[in-house]
Design an enzyme around this catalytic site. Structure first.
Site, mmCIF file in Angstrom:
data_model
loop_
_atom_site.group_PDB
_atom_site.id
_atom_site.type_symbol
_atom_site.label_atom_id
_atom_site.label_comp_id
_atom_site.label_asym_id
_atom_site.label_seq_id
_atom_site.Cartn_x
_atom_site.Cartn_y
_atom_site.Cartn_z
ATOM 1 N N LYS A 113 0.846 -1.218 0.000
ATOM 2 C CA LYS A 113 0.000 0.000 0.000
ATOM 3 C C LYS A 113 0.868 1.251 0.000
ATOM 4 O O LYS A 113 0.646 2.183 -0.789
ATOM 5 C CB LYS A 113 -0.888 0.008 1.233
ATOM 6 C CG LYS A 113 -1.600 1.339 1.496
ATOM 7 C CD LYS A 113 -2.519 1.323 2.695
ATOM 8 C CE LYS A 113 -1.823 1.573 3.974
ATOM 9 N NZ LYS A 113 -1.569 2.991 4.279
ATOM 10 N N ASN A 114 1.885 1.286 0.855
ATOM 11 C CA ASN A 114 2.630 2.528 1.058
ATOM 12 C C ASN A 114 3.669 2.801 -0.018
ATOM 13 O O ASN A 114 4.275 3.872 -0.027
ATOM 14 C CB ASN A 114 3.234 2.540 2.464
ATOM 15 C CG ASN A 114 2.148 2.642 3.526
ATOM 16 O OD1 ASN A 114 0.999 2.982 3.204
ATOM 17 N ND2 ASN A 114 2.476 2.327 4.752
ATOM 18 N N ARG A 135 -4.631 10.268 3.796
ATOM 19 C CA ARG A 135 -3.446 11.074 4.091
ATOM 20 C C ARG A 135 -2.509 11.102 2.895
ATOM 21 O O ARG A 135 -1.933 12.133 2.558
ATOM 22 C CB ARG A 135 -2.735 10.503 5.311
ATOM 23 C CG ARG A 135 -1.462 11.248 5.677
ATOM 24 C CD ARG A 135 -0.913 10.828 6.998
ATOM 25 N NE ARG A 135 0.367 11.457 7.241
ATOM 26 C CZ ARG A 135 0.504 12.724 7.656
ATOM 27 N NH1 ARG A 135 -0.546 13.473 7.863
ATOM 28 N NH2 ARG A 135 1.699 13.250 7.845
ATOM 29 N N CYS A 166 -5.547 8.122 9.209
ATOM 30 C CA CYS A 166 -5.692 7.545 10.551
ATOM 31 C C CYS A 166 -5.509 8.635 11.606
ATOM 32 O O CYS A 166 -4.746 9.558 11.441
ATOM 33 C CB CYS A 166 -4.640 6.466 10.771
ATOM 34 S SG CYS A 166 -5.027 4.993 9.873
ATOM 35 N N ARG A 176 -0.403 14.790 12.837
ATOM 36 C CA ARG A 176 0.323 14.295 11.663
ATOM 37 C C ARG A 176 0.662 15.482 10.770
ATOM 38 O O ARG A 176 0.028 15.743 9.772
ATOM 39 C CB ARG A 176 -0.511 13.227 10.942
ATOM 40 C CG ARG A 176 -0.722 11.998 11.803
ATOM 41 C CD ARG A 176 -1.349 10.846 11.064
ATOM 42 N NE ARG A 176 -0.423 10.246 10.108
ATOM 43 C CZ ARG A 176 -0.739 9.176 9.369
ATOM 44 N NH1 ARG A 176 -1.940 8.653 9.460
ATOM 45 N NH2 ARG A 176 0.119 8.659 8.523
ATOM 46 N N PRO A 177 1.694 16.254 11.180
ATOM 47 C CA PRO A 177 2.045 17.474 10.441
ATOM 48 C C PRO A 177 2.665 17.159 9.079
ATOM 49 O O PRO A 177 3.059 16.018 8.822
ATOM 50 C CB PRO A 177 3.087 18.142 11.347
ATOM 51 C CG PRO A 177 3.699 17.018 12.103
ATOM 52 C CD PRO A 177 2.617 15.987 12.288
ATOM 53 N N ILE A 178 2.736 18.169 8.235
ATOM 54 C CA ILE A 178 3.464 18.014 6.961
ATOM 55 C C ILE A 178 4.478 19.139 6.786
ATOM 56 O O ILE A 178 4.858 19.493 5.659
ATOM 57 C CB ILE A 178 2.506 17.933 5.758
ATOM 58 C CG1 ILE A 178 1.647 19.191 5.631
ATOM 59 C CG2 ILE A 178 1.609 16.705 5.827
ATOM 60 C CD1 ILE A 178 0.989 19.269 4.256
ATOM 61 N N ASP A 179 4.937 19.690 7.906
ATOM 62 C CA ASP A 179 5.886 20.806 7.843
ATOM 63 C C ASP A 179 7.172 20.437 7.105
ATOM 64 O O ASP A 179 7.754 21.282 6.398
ATOM 65 C CB ASP A 179 6.221 21.303 9.257
ATOM 66 C CG ASP A 179 6.798 20.190 10.113
ATOM 67 O OD1 ASP A 179 6.125 19.145 10.275
ATOM 68 O OD2 ASP A 179 7.944 20.320 10.591
ATOM 69 N N ASP A 218 4.045 0.338 12.007
ATOM 70 C CA ASP A 218 2.789 -0.188 11.433
ATOM 71 C C ASP A 218 2.541 -1.641 11.808
ATOM 72 O O ASP A 218 1.499 -2.189 11.442
ATOM 73 C CB ASP A 218 2.792 -0.036 9.910
ATOM 74 C CG ASP A 218 2.748 1.419 9.508
ATOM 75 O OD1 ASP A 218 3.054 1.724 8.337
ATOM 76 O OD2 ASP A 218 2.446 2.261 10.369
ATOM 77 N N ILE A 239 7.461 6.679 17.036
ATOM 78 C CA ILE A 239 7.153 7.434 15.820
ATOM 79 C C ILE A 239 5.934 8.329 16.002
ATOM 80 O O ILE A 239 5.941 9.505 15.644
ATOM 81 C CB ILE A 239 6.884 6.462 14.624
ATOM 82 C CG1 ILE A 239 8.019 5.453 14.473
ATOM 83 C CG2 ILE A 239 6.626 7.255 13.352
ATOM 84 C CD1 ILE A 239 9.337 6.003 14.011
ATOM 85 N N ARG A 242 -9.224 -0.299 4.008
ATOM 86 C CA ARG A 242 -8.385 0.704 3.338
ATOM 87 C C ARG A 242 -7.026 0.109 2.987
ATOM 88 O O ARG A 242 -6.371 0.539 2.050
ATOM 89 C CB ARG A 242 -8.137 1.887 4.281
ATOM 90 C CG ARG A 242 -9.250 2.877 4.413
ATOM 91 C CD ARG A 242 -8.822 4.045 5.279
ATOM 92 N NE ARG A 242 -7.555 4.587 4.810
ATOM 93 C CZ ARG A 242 -6.690 5.205 5.610
ATOM 94 N NH1 ARG A 242 -6.936 5.347 6.883
ATOM 95 N NH2 ARG A 242 -5.563 5.683 5.128
#
Ligand code: EPZ
Length: 428
Positions: free
Chosen positions: A22-23, A93, A117, A122-125, A307, A329, A399
């Site tokens: 998936k990832n 996401r 999730c 869950r930042p994206i900086d 995970d 994490i 998902r």
């Protein structure tokens, strides 16, 4: 709404065939935007997140032709839009990968703040820091949930990621492959899916070196061409079924895997008393005797993957002895422990640490899947528990796990899916 009804106690025995990762699949489907011709992508897992990524590609204007249930031809030449529709992006996401690929193709990208999730912030900086280093204009703060990034010309640069981030590493790669000049990503993530995305980009004609190490060098190229590419197998799907074998004292062969990607998972399950043997593209898990307590600390690859944390927690809940799980994490990835407690688990959670006192067995009862991997953990607990368990909110599970019920049925699990009519349908 649907749920799974599980009758615990069956020993799982047989063969399971692992699907695409998936990832890796989600960023690779986003990366097709960068190609100047048709891409044939195979080994796409049959999961809702992959279908959503294909819907986003179509909404952008791509032409998609399904070849079989795991293979599609995608023609990105008809893509005209750089705006990912909010009603699609909000559900996943990984929709943020379209920021990097649209920026790389058009110098413009607009994607709504990702959903996904809910286990902590869950930042994206770091994604935005990377785009900015390449010369893009990005929002200082994200207003009304939309992220706009634009650049007249992306210019290669050196970027040191403040945290090891799979998403930021991949997203910067997607933006940098067609930038002018060279980009160096330091403190990069090293997961197998990061390497798979780099391999896909290189197959298209990119020049990405060092993926799988903490330093990735990208020399920008002008054109990326269409390719045929097969996605790597999903090491978390494989690890989840390995845990099902351990939970039920079973004997399962997992086919179509890359054993090297499973090393930390295999090592931990051996520590818990499982026999794990490997061949070219399979791992064989046999569990005889009690599960041994052990300690787990999640780390970026090649450490133990976060995970797989909920899945091994379900095993440690019925291990002999006390186990400590440290989640390094994510801020809050223990929400599922409450659901395990409903089944009789003895556990305490303090921030990023959970302590499990193993009990002889869990007892089936109604529980919820609070997120994707937590849902898998509830299934593992249910398969080992006495009696019947019903798992609600299984949309989270579907998902990320293709044909979850069928694969478990094939090794002897006593499971069925209950579709609950929604109120509106009942009113009708
Ligand atoms: C990917 O999420 C995976 N999702 C997650 O798997 C996985 O848990 C995670 O990597 C870690 O391996 C996909 O690949 C779609 P990160 P991602 O950026 O990329 C912090 C699953 O179950 N961070 O590696 O979002 C972040 O808060 C899912 O398949 C920043 O601070 O994770 C976290 O503490 C769940 N700023 C840490 O880094 C950023 O800009 C790692 O996050 C980005 C991340």
């Amino acid at each position: 709404m649907s749920k799974y009804r599980v009758q615990g106690g069956n020993r799982l025995v047989g063969d399971i065939y692992i699907g695409g990762c998936k990832n890796a699949c989600l960023p690779i489907l986003s990366a097709v935007v960068l190609a100047n011709d048709v891409c044939r992508i195979s080994n796409i897992p049959n999961i809702s997140d992959a279908l959503l990524s294909l819907d986003i590609l179509e909404a952008l204007g791509a032409k998609i032709k399904r070849i079989n249930k795991n293979t599609v031809d995608i023609d990105p030449r008809t893509i005209t839009s750089h705006v990912v529709p909010h009603d699609l992006a909000q559900h996943m996401r990984a929709s943020y990968y379209f920021l990097g690929s649209l920026l790389g193709r058009f110098g413009d990208a607009r994607v709504s703040m990702p959903g996904g999730c809910n286990f902590g912030v869950r930042p994206i900086d770091q994604h935005l820091k990377g785009f900015q280093a390449l010369g893009a204009t990005v929002p200082a703060i994200i207003e009304n949930g939309m992220i706009d990034a634009s650049a007249t010309q992306l210019i290669g640069n050196s970027i040191y990621l403040d945290v090891v981030s799979v998403g930021a590493t991949i997203n910067v790669m997607l933006a940098a492959v067609k930038a002018r000049g060279t980009t160096i990503i330091e403190n990069a993530a090293k997961e197998p899916h990061v390497v798979d995305v780099a391999n896909f980009l290189n197959t298209m004609g990119a020049d990405v070196r060092g993926a799988g190490t903490d330093t990735i060098k990208i020399c920008g190229v002008r054109v990326l061409h269409g390719v045929e590419y097969s996605i790597i197998p999903d090491q978390i799907e494989a690890g989840t079924y390995m845990a099902c074998a351990v939970a039920t004292g079973g004997d399962i062969i997992l086919h179509g895997v890359i054993p090297k990607h499973l090393e930390s998972i295999s090592a931990k399950l051996r520590e818990m008393g499982a026999q794990v043997s490997e061949d070219d593209d399979l791992v064989h898990v046999i569990m005889e005797g009690p599960i041994k307590a052990c300690n787990v600390k999640t780390m970026p690859h090649p450490g133990f993957p976060t995970d797989m944390q909920p899945q091994v927690a379900a095993l440690l809940a019925i291990a002999e002895g006390t186990s400590i799980i440290t989640e390094s994490i994510w801020d809050n990835r223990f929400r599922y422990v409450d659901e395990l407690r409903r089944m009789g688990a003895q556990a305490t959670v303090d921030g990023k640490v959970a302590v499990f006192q193993g009990v002889k067995s869990l007892n089936g009862c109604p529980v919820k899947a609070v997120d994707l991997r937590a849902g898998a953990a509830m299934m593992i607990a249910a398969l080992a528990a006495n009696g019947q368990t019903e798992i609600e909110d299984i949309q989270y599970i579907e998902r990320g796990y293709e044909n979850f019920l069928e694969k478990l049925h094939s090794v002897g699990a006593d499971i069925c899916r209950i579709d609950i009519p929604t109120i509106t349908s009942m009113r009708a």
